[in-house]
Design an enzyme around this catalytic site. Structure first.
Site, PDB file in Angstrom:
ATOM      1  N   HIS A  50      -6.134   2.983   2.821  1.00 19.85           N
ATOM      2  CA  HIS A  50      -4.880   2.250   2.874  1.00 19.85           C
ATOM      3  C   HIS A  50      -3.686   3.165   2.604  1.00 19.85           C
ATOM      4  O   HIS A  50      -3.487   3.637   1.485  1.00 19.85           O
ATOM      5  CB  HIS A  50      -4.935   1.092   1.847  1.00 19.85           C
ATOM      6  CG  HIS A  50      -3.710   0.260   1.836  1.00 19.85           C
ATOM      7  ND1 HIS A  50      -3.222  -0.340   0.704  1.00 19.85           N
ATOM      8  CD2 HIS A  50      -2.846  -0.079   2.826  1.00 19.85           C
ATOM      9  CE1 HIS A  50      -2.116  -1.001   0.995  1.00 19.85           C
ATOM     10  NE2 HIS A  50      -1.877  -0.851   2.276  1.00 19.85           N
TER      11      HIS A  50
ATOM     12  N   ASN B 113      -0.999  -3.555  -3.856  1.00 17.30           N
ATOM     13  CA  ASN B 113      -0.416  -4.839  -3.448  1.00 17.30           C
ATOM     14  C   ASN B 113      -0.739  -5.944  -4.440  1.00 17.30           C
ATOM     15  O   ASN B 113       0.028  -6.892  -4.597  1.00 17.30           O
ATOM     16  CB  ASN B 113      -0.898  -5.223  -2.049  1.00 17.30           C
ATOM     17  CG  ASN B 113      -0.155  -4.431  -0.994  1.00 17.30           C
ATOM     18  OD1 ASN B 113       0.934  -3.901  -1.255  1.00 17.30           O
ATOM     19  ND2 ASN B 113      -0.721  -4.324   0.191  1.00 17.30           N
TER      20      ASN B 113
END
Ligand SMILES: C[C@H](O)CC(=O)SCCNC(=O)CCNC(=O)[C@H](O)C(C)(C)COP(=O)(O)OP(=O)(O)OC[C@H]1O[C@@H](n2cnc3c(N)ncnc32)[C@H](O)[C@@H]1OP(=O)(O)O
Length: 706
Positions: free
Chosen positions: A445, A501
């Site tokens: 990511h 996140n």
């Protein structure tokens, strides 16, 4: 007898050679115990009458001196101890400067901090044009100021404005730029560095006075005061008073120019000592130690597989950025596949734009630009995928589409090709369900913009219904790849939102709640900017895209529970086509020169903005949500250590570096205090603030994270 880090040799032509080579270390750093060695070297030089010049150089193949030993600074227990270290350096460098013959520094590789201060006390400086050569005073990034003459010699050499720019930013100059600014006298190919330095050492010693120096020393006090004001303004806009070193630098440079070199040096060492003891410097130093340790880690027990070629699926913003760091930093040829030629064109244009920027800044030549562009190719089919060792997928966040990608890669690539997905929200094990070889599937990511953001989350999955989890080789291979791409990877657990996140979402949701309580948008953003974040949360939502937030939010809510419930704003905004910057309309207006709030958003949300809460209250409220969630991540094994959590938050979100990351910050304020605050906010705002079990236990047992 211990081997000396400083050794002298002589040539018949009258040139003496001072070699710096710290035994048993690959990097030269300056340590207190070298002081006696340098003193005896200087005494030997002074005693000889046959010396015409001296060349100071490094015995290491790829570095000059990377500054004072930061571990030594961290070991200081009092400000006086740190002050004495700086003073020692000052005295030795002054003695070097006072040698009667021409002293020349021959620099190849990093010449930073105390290393540059040493070079500044030489009469001339020659450096190699190698890519490794970097010159700078990065002390500010450690919450310090240059303590061994840097704040005094640099302004006298290159003028106040340029010196302040260098010292306040801590930027590292390449050779050409260093010559342009006057930090370096000559840049030459590495192969002739020592020969040229020798010739310079045989030439007459230059006189130190220059017109620049006269100006800097007070030829124009009014102009100087303007320069200081401007530098202070620029620095404060960024640091907002959170970095004491910034004010200290401005004060010490000014003091030295007003009261002379000797007094300036005294002040420099004194303030240096104080800064070494500051919590901000301790936090910033911890980041240096963490990132250096992480450079060595492989993320897994296994050896990485050989990578020679990489393919990227999707030519959008992320695909473009990933192909860029893969080709230009890691140096692997990249094949991009997109469903349309436009997608490929976009990715190539993105790469060209970034490279051309470097060419315009003279960092690379036109030939290098062309060569690097040739390593990035693209097409709408899977041509070339049979040679790819790693495929990085950056297509839309759609599980069915990702499944198709997994199947296609298994069909067109090799049996051991790694499938790395850049998903930001879908669990990796769900993506891997479509794989026949799920051990080759891993999450990778990246953060946007890829070429700038230093963090990468590596996410192994634990296994599918029919297959095994990500293999250790796969983890080691993508960790190694990410490092080659210039990233700092952290290995995180395969749970919704992964780490970054997951801790960002509750913080953003809280900011949205503050907004819905009627606080003005600028007030919320300013509160968090002053707390130390690089952008405010409302601006961040505009930048990331309201649609992206709206997509991730329900996933987190479903997987992690009610505390992830987002306030009801996304739908309203999206119905009004307010996606943020990309749609030209968000909380702010994007068609004006100056950034201003789009007041119509208040009407849309039926709000009458009015300041009710203080900036501190808002900042604490939003950050507490992040801190509590970070601890849950540690507790659940989403992150492997508090250190990874700190680095992830700083590099992924911009958590204030001077606080050292969420965990170090909690240690600093005290776990009991964090728990008390969370309880207080639970009473005020609701159960989502309830301190997690781990925090409660730690408070009871009076534990810390570090
Ligand atoms: C009085 C003075 O004004 C005060 C000072 O000088 S403060 C120090 C200022 N200098 C710095 O901040 C530079 C810090 N170093 C760096 O930024 C980077 O190490 C670098 C750009 C020089 C090289 O980076 P890179 O090639 O990736 O190598 P990197 O892995 O970081 O470092 C190699 C080794 O050198 C060590 N090292 C580098 N600079 C060091 C320093 N200043 N102090 C202690 N160790 C240092 C690293 O810890 C690492 O050690 P290890 O192999 O035992 O773990």
């Amino acid at each position: 007898m211990t081997q000396s880090a400083f050794s002298l040799s002589y040539k018949d032509n009258g040139v003496a050679w001072l070699k710096i080579d710290v035994p048993n270390e690959k990097m030269n750093t300056l340590q207190a115990e070298f002081s006696e060695q340098i003193t005896s070297v200087l005494a030997e030089l002074k005693a000889r009458s046959d010396i015409k010049g001296l060349v100071v150089y490094s015995g290491k193949p790829d570095n000059f001196v990377a500054g004072a030993d930061i571990r030594m600074l961290s070991a200081c227990e009092t400000a006086q101890e740190a002050q004495a270290l700086a003073k020692k350096g000052q005295v030795l460098f002054s003695q070097l400067e006072q040698l009667p013959f021409h002293v020349v520094a021959a620099i190849h590789g990093p010449c930073l901090g105390g290393g540059l201060e040493l070079a500044l006390s030489c009469h001339s400086r020659v450096c190699s044009d190698g890519d490794k050569t970097r010159l700078g005073l990065p002390e500010v990034q450690l919450g310090l100021l240059p303590g061994s003459g840097g704040t005094q010699r640099l302004p006298r050499l290159i003028g106040v404005a340029n010196a302040l720019d260098m010292i306040l930013s801590g930027k590292q100059l390449r050779a050409k730029k260093a010559v342009k600014l006057g930090v370096i006298d000559q840049v030459v190919p590495e192969s002739i560095l020592l020969n040229v330095a020798e010739q310079v050492a045989l030439s007459p010693k230059p006189s130190r006075k220059s017109s620049m120096q006269n100006w800097a020393l007070g030829g124009n006090p009014l102009g100087r005061s303007v320069v200081f004001d401007q530098a202070a303004k620029k620095a404060h806009e960024k640091t907002r008073g959170n970095y004491p070193a910034v004010d200290a630098i401005l004060e010490v440079v000014k003091y030295g120019l007003q009261h002379g070199m000797e007094k300036g040096l005294e002040q420099e060492a004194k303030v240096f000592g104080e800064l070494v003891m500051s919590p901000e410097s301790a936090a910033l130093r911890s980041i240096f130690f963490a990132t250096t340790a992480m450079k060595k880690e492989t993320g897994s027990e296994a050896e990485p597989l050989t990578v020679e070629r990489v393919a990227v699926l999707g030519g959008g913003l992320m695909g473009g950025g990933i192909s860029h760091v893969t080709a230009t930093k890691a140096g692997y040829p990249v094949r991009i596949k997109d469903i349309s030629n436009d997608g490929i064109q976009n990715a190539l244009a993105y790469n060209f734009k970034l490279l051309d920027k470097k060419r315009k800044r003279k960092i690379i030549s036109k030939a290098t630009l062309q060569k690097q562009m040739l390593t990035i190719t693209g097409g709408t089919d899977f041509t070339g995928f049979n040679q790819a060792d790693v495929v990085i997928e950056a297509v839309f966040e759609d599980l069915a589409l990702k499944h198709q990608m997994v199947k296609d890669v298994e069909e067109y690539a090799k049996s051991n090709t790694i499938f790395a997905t850049n998903t930001s929200s879908l669990p990796i094990n769900q993506i891997a369900q479509a794989a026949e070889r799920p051990e080759n599937v891993v999450g990778l990511h990246y953060f946007s913009p890829v070429e700038k953001m230093p963090l990468v989350e590596v996410i192994p999955h634990q296994g599918t219904e029919t297959g095994s989890g990500t293999s250790e080789e796969t983890i080691a291979t993508v960790v190694a790849l990410a490092k080659k791409q210039g990233k700092t990877p952290i290995v995180v657990g395969d749970k919704a939102g992964f780490y970054v996140n997951r801790i960002l979402a509750p913080y953003m949701n809280e900011a949205a709640r503050v907004l819905l309580s009627g606080e003005p948008i600028e007030h919320i953003d300013t509160a968090l900017l002053n707390f130390g974040f690089p952008v405010g949360p409302i601006t961040l939502l505009d930048e990331v895209g309201v649609d992206v937030g709206a997509k991730i939010s329900p996933i987190l809510l479903a997987e992690l529970g009610d505390r992830f419930e987002a306030p009801d704003v996304f739908d309203l905004l999206l119905k009004d086509d307010r996606k943020g910057r990309k749609s030209g309309k968000g909380f702010y207006r994007y068609n004006t020169k100056k950034k201003e709030v789009d007041k119509s958003v208040y009407k849309l949300l039926e709000l009458e903005p009015k300041i009710k809460e203080s900036e501190t209250e808002i900042a604490v409220r939003c950050s507490l949500m992040m801190l509590n969630e970070a601890v849950r991540c540690l507790d659940e094994g989403v992150i492997r250590s508090a250190r990874d959590g700190d680095i992830g938050a700083i590099f992924g979100i911009g958590f204030p570096p001077f606080l050292g990351g969420p965990f170090r910050y909690m240690d600093h304020i005290g776990i009991t205090r964090v728990v008390d605050m969370l309880n207080e906010y639970t009473d005020k705002y609701g159960d989502r603030f309830k301190p997690c079990e781990r925090l409660l236990d730690m408070a009871k047992e009076e534990k810390t994270f570090y």
